[in-house]
Motif scaffolding. Structure first.
Motif, mmCIF file in Angstrom:
data_model
loop_
_atom_site.group_PDB
_atom_site.id
_atom_site.type_symbol
_atom_site.label_atom_id
_atom_site.label_comp_id
_atom_site.label_asym_id
_atom_site.label_seq_id
_atom_site.Cartn_x
_atom_site.Cartn_y
_atom_site.Cartn_z
ATOM 1 N N MET A 281 80.047 30.664 24.292
ATOM 2 C CA MET A 281 79.592 31.971 25.161
ATOM 3 C C MET A 281 80.722 32.476 26.011
ATOM 4 S SD MET A 281 76.407 32.216 24.032
ATOM 5 C CE MET A 281 75.391 32.797 25.234
ATOM 6 N N SER A 282 81.998 32.207 25.705
ATOM 7 C CA SER A 282 82.958 32.939 26.585
ATOM 8 C C SER A 282 83.067 34.327 26.091
ATOM 9 C CB SER A 282 84.270 32.346 26.190
ATOM 10 O OG SER A 282 83.984 30.959 26.884
ATOM 11 N N ASP A 283 83.285 35.377 27.034
ATOM 12 C CA ASP A 283 83.651 35.260 28.417
ATOM 13 C C ASP A 283 82.399 35.245 29.415
ATOM 14 O OD1 ASP A 283 86.443 34.933 27.907
ATOM 15 O OD2 ASP A 283 86.691 36.980 27.524
ATOM 16 N N ASP A 284 81.398 35.566 28.778
ATOM 17 C CA ASP A 284 80.156 35.496 29.622
ATOM 18 C C ASP A 284 79.757 34.350 30.552
ATOM 19 O OD1 ASP A 284 79.699 38.211 28.630
ATOM 20 O OD2 ASP A 284 77.773 37.874 28.715
ATOM 21 N N TYR A 285 80.160 33.039 29.910
ATOM 22 C CA TYR A 285 80.060 32.069 30.461
ATOM 23 C C TYR A 285 81.224 30.835 30.201
ATOM 24 C CZ TYR A 285 74.996 32.970 30.180
ATOM 25 O OH TYR A 285 73.759 33.816 30.490
ATOM 26 N N LYS A 286 81.841 30.349 31.287
ATOM 27 C CA LYS A 286 82.773 29.524 31.152
ATOM 28 C C LYS A 286 82.386 28.259 31.082
ATOM 29 C CE LYS A 286 86.035 32.994 33.042
ATOM 30 N NZ LYS A 286 86.861 33.522 34.205
ATOM 31 N N ALA B 66 76.393 33.679 18.993
ATOM 32 C CA ALA B 66 77.770 33.046 20.045
ATOM 33 C C ALA B 66 78.647 34.292 20.549
ATOM 34 C CB ALA B 66 78.639 32.142 19.166
ATOM 35 N N LEU B 67 78.715 34.397 21.794
ATOM 36 C CA LEU B 67 79.352 35.697 22.395
ATOM 37 C C LEU B 67 80.747 35.512 22.406
ATOM 38 C CD1 LEU B 67 77.090 36.234 25.727
ATOM 39 C CD2 LEU B 67 76.672 37.185 23.372
ATOM 40 N N ASN B 68 81.238 34.479 22.214
ATOM 41 C CA ASN B 68 82.783 34.329 21.848
ATOM 42 C C ASN B 68 83.026 35.087 20.567
ATOM 43 O OD1 ASN B 68 85.303 33.618 21.403
ATOM 44 N ND2 ASN B 68 84.987 31.529 22.166
ATOM 45 N N VAL B 69 83.812 36.144 20.459
ATOM 46 C CA VAL B 69 84.057 36.644 19.259
ATOM 47 C C VAL B 69 85.057 35.978 18.464
ATOM 48 C CG1 VAL B 69 84.188 38.932 20.513
ATOM 49 C CG2 VAL B 69 86.161 37.914 20.422
ATOM 50 N N ASN B 70 85.616 35.109 18.604
ATOM 51 C CA ASN B 70 86.317 34.165 17.778
ATOM 52 C C ASN B 70 85.821 32.759 17.561
ATOM 53 O OD1 ASN B 70 88.858 35.782 18.163
ATOM 54 N ND2 ASN B 70 89.030 35.084 20.200
ATOM 55 N N TRP B 71 84.305 32.696 17.809
ATOM 56 C CA TRP B 71 83.841 31.478 17.505
ATOM 57 C C TRP B 71 83.309 31.375 15.876
ATOM 58 C CZ3 TRP B 71 83.415 27.515 20.434
ATOM 59 C CH2 TRP B 71 82.630 26.697 20.227
ATOM 60 N N PRO B 72 83.641 30.262 15.423
ATOM 61 C CA PRO B 72 83.506 30.345 13.873
ATOM 62 C C PRO B 72 82.296 30.603 13.317
ATOM 63 C CG PRO B 72 84.161 28.110 14.815
ATOM 64 C CD PRO B 72 84.445 28.995 16.037
#
Length: 219
Positions: A139-144, A189-195
């Motif tokens: 969930m990066s970068d909204d949540y770290k 998933a908010l991480n654009v690089n999440w598989p």
């Protein structure tokens, strides 16, 4: 009777704790960690003045004057009403991710909640609200990783809300954004690089609560 300086410091320390510590708090209010340590440390050398108090409230999406209210001696704080209807302000437990599947009315009697760390929820919440510490970067970068999220099972999830869900076929508990498109639902998933960016929400998925706070209001 507490002074306004003591009240502000106590409330700011609570905000610091629920955001995951001094570094996260400093980043949220756009200040250096050393500066926040001087106002919130065990032996503070500076007070929270009027301008800084209002700045902190704006950074946390809190109403003006929220920091000035003595929350230890007040059970209900009508100055801040979130979207959901519960008006009870309470301390809620920090639970392990592997215990989320047990967290319901029955589970409360099975888990030794007295041994769990408890944190004050800065907004009103339901009686089964719990806290999780983010461990994944999905969930990066909204949540770290390290950030604390407050999860309320009594808030019905809607499209665009961030939720904690149990994948019943694998037993995995995950934290994603709920997306509805027509009659289909997904966990995103908010991480654009999440598989695995999208997980279809079907019969194998049970929503275990909606994220209502993580240093800022989420609803």
């Amino acid at each position: 009777m507490k002074t306004i300086k003591e009240i502000r410091r106590g409330n700011a320390r609570n905000l610091r704790d629920v955001t995951g510590g001094n570094s996260f708090f400093a980043e949220r209010i756009d200040r250096e960690a050393t500066q926040t340590s001087r106002i919130l440390g065990n032996n503070p050398t500076k007070n929270i003045g009027e301008d800084l108090a209002r700045h902190i409230e704006r950074c946390f999406d809190l109403p003006e004057g929220w920091l000035d209210q003595d929350r230890e001696n007040t059970e209900k704080h009508n100055s801040f009403e979130p979207v959901h209807k519960s008006n009870d302000f309470r301390s809620v437990p920090v639970i392990p991710w592997e215990k989320v599947s047990e967290w319901n009315e029955k589970g409360l009697t099975q888990m030794d909640t007295d041994k769990l760390q408890k944190l004050p929820c800065p907004i009103s919440c339901g009686p089964l609200t719990y806290v999780l510490r983010v461990v994944s970067e999905s969930m990066s970068d909204d949540y770290k990783p390290g950030e604390l999220i407050f999860v309320d099972p009594s808030v019905p999830p809607a499209s665009g809300n961030d939720v904690v869900a149990l994948l019943t076929d694998t037993g995995e508990t995950t934290f994603k954004r709920l997306i509805e498109e027509g009659n289909k639902k997904y966990l995103k998933a908010l991480n654009v690089n999440w598989p695995e960016k999208y997980i279809p929400v079907e019969d194998n998925c049970k929503i275990m609560g909606t994220v209502i706070f993580s240093g800022k209001t989420r609803l």
